[in-house]
Motif scaffolding. Sequence first.
Motif, PDB file in Angstrom:
ATOM      1  N   GLU A 212       0.800  -1.150  -0.108  1.00  0.00           N
ATOM      2  CA  GLU A 212      -0.094  -0.012  -0.063  1.00  0.00           C
ATOM      3  C   GLU A 212       0.816   1.382  -0.059  1.00  0.00           C
ATOM      4  OE1 GLU A 212      -3.913  -1.946   2.378  1.00  0.00           O
ATOM      5  OE2 GLU A 212      -2.338  -0.407   3.452  1.00  0.00           O
ATOM      6  N   SER A 213       1.871   1.383   0.892  1.00  0.00           N
ATOM      7  CA  SER A 213       2.786   2.536   0.840  1.00  0.00           C
ATOM      8  C   SER A 213       3.450   2.800  -0.561  1.00  0.00           C
ATOM      9  CB  SER A 213       3.773   2.277   1.955  1.00  0.00           C
ATOM     10  OG  SER A 213       4.683   1.300   1.570  1.00  0.00           O
ATOM     11  N   ILE A 214       3.732   1.717  -1.345  1.00  0.00           N
ATOM     12  CA  ILE A 214       4.245   1.953  -2.886  1.00  0.00           C
ATOM     13  C   ILE A 214       3.302   2.666  -3.629  1.00  0.00           C
ATOM     14  CG2 ILE A 214       4.914   0.643  -4.842  1.00  0.00           C
ATOM     15  CD1 ILE A 214       6.114  -1.620  -2.916  1.00  0.00           C
ATOM     16  N   ARG A 215       2.003   2.221  -3.614  1.00  0.00           N
ATOM     17  CA  ARG A 215       0.863   2.890  -4.134  1.00  0.00           C
ATOM     18  C   ARG A 215       0.592   4.527  -3.805  1.00  0.00           C
ATOM     19  NH1 ARG A 215       1.872  -1.571  -5.110  1.00  0.00           N
ATOM     20  NH2 ARG A 215       0.936  -2.957  -6.649  1.00  0.00           N
ATOM     21  N   MET A 216       1.049   4.761  -2.528  1.00  0.00           N
ATOM     22  CA  MET A 216       0.851   6.086  -2.214  1.00  0.00           C
ATOM     23  C   MET A 216       1.904   6.967  -2.220  1.00  0.00           C
ATOM     24  SD  MET A 216      -2.123   5.916  -0.870  1.00  0.00           S
ATOM     25  CE  MET A 216      -2.523   7.433   0.218  1.00  0.00           C
ATOM     26  N   HIS A 217       2.913   6.318  -2.685  1.00  0.00           N
ATOM     27  CA  HIS A 217       4.317   7.190  -2.934  1.00  0.00           C
ATOM     28  C   HIS A 217       4.023   8.104  -4.416  1.00  0.00           C
ATOM     29  CE1 HIS A 217       8.584   8.201  -2.379  1.00  0.00           C
ATOM     30  NE2 HIS A 217       8.777   7.702  -3.654  1.00  0.00           N
ATOM     31  N   PRO A 218       4.604   9.358  -4.217  1.00  0.00           N
ATOM     32  CA  PRO A 218       4.580  10.121  -5.295  1.00  0.00           C
ATOM     33  C   PRO A 218       5.131   9.434  -6.684  1.00  0.00           C
ATOM     34  CG  PRO A 218       5.354  11.455  -3.473  1.00  0.00           C
ATOM     35  CD  PRO A 218       5.559   9.783  -3.260  1.00  0.00           C
ATOM     36  N   ASP A 219       4.752   9.783  -7.887  1.00  0.00           N
ATOM     37  CA  ASP A 219       5.225   9.306  -9.021  1.00  0.00           C
ATOM     38  C   ASP A 219       6.358   9.992  -9.430  1.00  0.00           C
ATOM     39  OD1 ASP A 219       4.464  11.573 -10.089  1.00  0.00           O
ATOM     40  OD2 ASP A 219       2.559  10.949 -11.285  1.00  0.00           O
ATOM     41  N   GLN A 220       7.066   9.273 -10.497  1.00  0.00           N
ATOM     42  CA  GLN A 220       8.374   9.768 -10.987  1.00  0.00           C
ATOM     43  C   GLN A 220       8.320  11.472 -11.085  1.00  0.00           C
ATOM     44  OE1 GLN A 220       6.582   7.053 -11.972  1.00  0.00           O
ATOM     45  NE2 GLN A 220       8.282   5.417 -13.067  1.00  0.00           N
ATOM     46  N   GLN A 221       7.265  12.126 -11.682  1.00  0.00           N
ATOM     47  CA  GLN A 221       7.497  13.398 -12.279  1.00  0.00           C
ATOM     48  C   GLN A 221       7.248  14.308 -10.942  1.00  0.00           C
ATOM     49  OE1 GLN A 221       8.185  15.016 -14.772  1.00  0.00           O
ATOM     50  NE2 GLN A 221       8.542  13.448 -16.163  1.00  0.00           N
ATOM     51  N   THR A 222       6.276  13.859  -9.967  1.00  0.00           N
ATOM     52  CA  THR A 222       6.071  14.495  -8.769  1.00  0.00           C
ATOM     53  C   THR A 222       7.231  14.389  -7.840  1.00  0.00           C
ATOM     54  OG1 THR A 222       3.659  13.694  -8.900  1.00  0.00           O
ATOM     55  CG2 THR A 222       4.538  14.346  -6.782  1.00  0.00           C
ATOM     56  N   LEU A 223       8.056  13.394  -7.528  1.00  0.00           N
ATOM     57  CA  LEU A 223       9.202  13.251  -6.796  1.00  0.00           C
ATOM     58  C   LEU A 223      10.292  14.091  -7.354  1.00  0.00           C
ATOM     59  CD1 LEU A 223      10.501  12.473  -4.343  1.00  0.00           C
ATOM     60  CD2 LEU A 223      11.136  10.072  -5.478  1.00  0.00           C
ATOM     61  N   LEU A 247      15.175   5.290 -10.200  1.00  0.00           N
ATOM     62  CA  LEU A 247      16.360   6.076  -9.268  1.00  0.00           C
ATOM     63  C   LEU A 247      16.388   7.425  -9.625  1.00  0.00           C
ATOM     64  CD1 LEU A 247      18.911   5.908  -7.586  1.00  0.00           C
ATOM     65  CD2 LEU A 247      19.930   5.172  -9.712  1.00  0.00           C
ATOM     66  N   HIS A 248      16.069   8.427  -8.502  1.00  0.00           N
ATOM     67  CA  HIS A 248      16.201   9.682  -8.814  1.00  0.00           C
ATOM     68  C   HIS A 248      17.395  10.197  -8.225  1.00  0.00           C
ATOM     69  CE1 HIS A 248      11.753  10.669  -9.480  1.00  0.00           C
ATOM     70  NE2 HIS A 248      11.600   9.369  -9.009  1.00  0.00           N
ATOM     71  N   ARG A 249      17.856  11.418  -9.114  1.00  0.00           N
ATOM     72  CA  ARG A 249      19.324  11.800  -8.644  1.00  0.00           C
ATOM     73  C   ARG A 249      19.102  13.561  -8.682  1.00  0.00           C
ATOM     74  NH1 ARG A 249      24.084  10.650 -12.809  1.00  0.00           N
ATOM     75  NH2 ARG A 249      22.314  11.431 -14.087  1.00  0.00           N
TER      76      ARG A 249
END
Length: 253
Positions: A212-223, A247-249
Amino acid sequence: MADQGEQSDTTHFGYKQVPTDEKASHVREVFTSVADKYDVMNDLMSLGIHRIWKRYTIELSGVKRGQRVLDLAGGTGDLASRFARMVGPEGEVVLADINAAMLRNGRERMIDKGIVGNIDYAQVNAECLPFPDNYFDCITIAFGLRNVTDKQKALGSMQRVLKPGGRLLVLEFSKPVTPGLKPIYDLYSFSLLPLMGKIIANDSESYRYLAESIRMHPDQQTLQGMMEEAGLERCDYHNLSGGIVALHRGFKL
């Protein structure tokens, strides 16, 4: 939402709403419950692919000998053990986690591997890091940001302790982008994952929360936007396994 910097009395814990000031304790209970089976479950849940995701993170870290590295939500030390070898005896790695049981397991693993001398341990909350400004050359957080109550505040805290020229790497579950992957991934997450948790760790609820926590996490663009808001620059992301993980940088210039 409370975890993006706004004030609220409640926030999400998986699909549930809980008092904002209680989320950290709920997350702590989950990881205390799964700590002893964490590595086994990681291998089973990802069919071992999590090792490839982490190896890619290490490759993009740019870590060099003599540097300082902070591995947040470092768990049992998969990244920290590699960084300790990369920075050498003149460098420093801090393995940090909010959960004492995870940190204890990580420390025991490091000692078993003979990694001592250039690694320290810290039980910390990512939202208020107890380190000086401009201290670390690289910060990593792998599969931990989604569990943080106020993600925006945590990103700002990471940016503060990062040196100019340093980089932040956020490895996290994200939103599938490959056509047809989402329904298969949902079936796996909400049916097979809790079942494996029950069989292997005797804890289906903790693994249901993880799904569930994965589904509530911001998507790529939002993060990516949140990292930019925190003051990081040249932010980008790399989708892995069809976007199941990204992987965000970002850099502090």
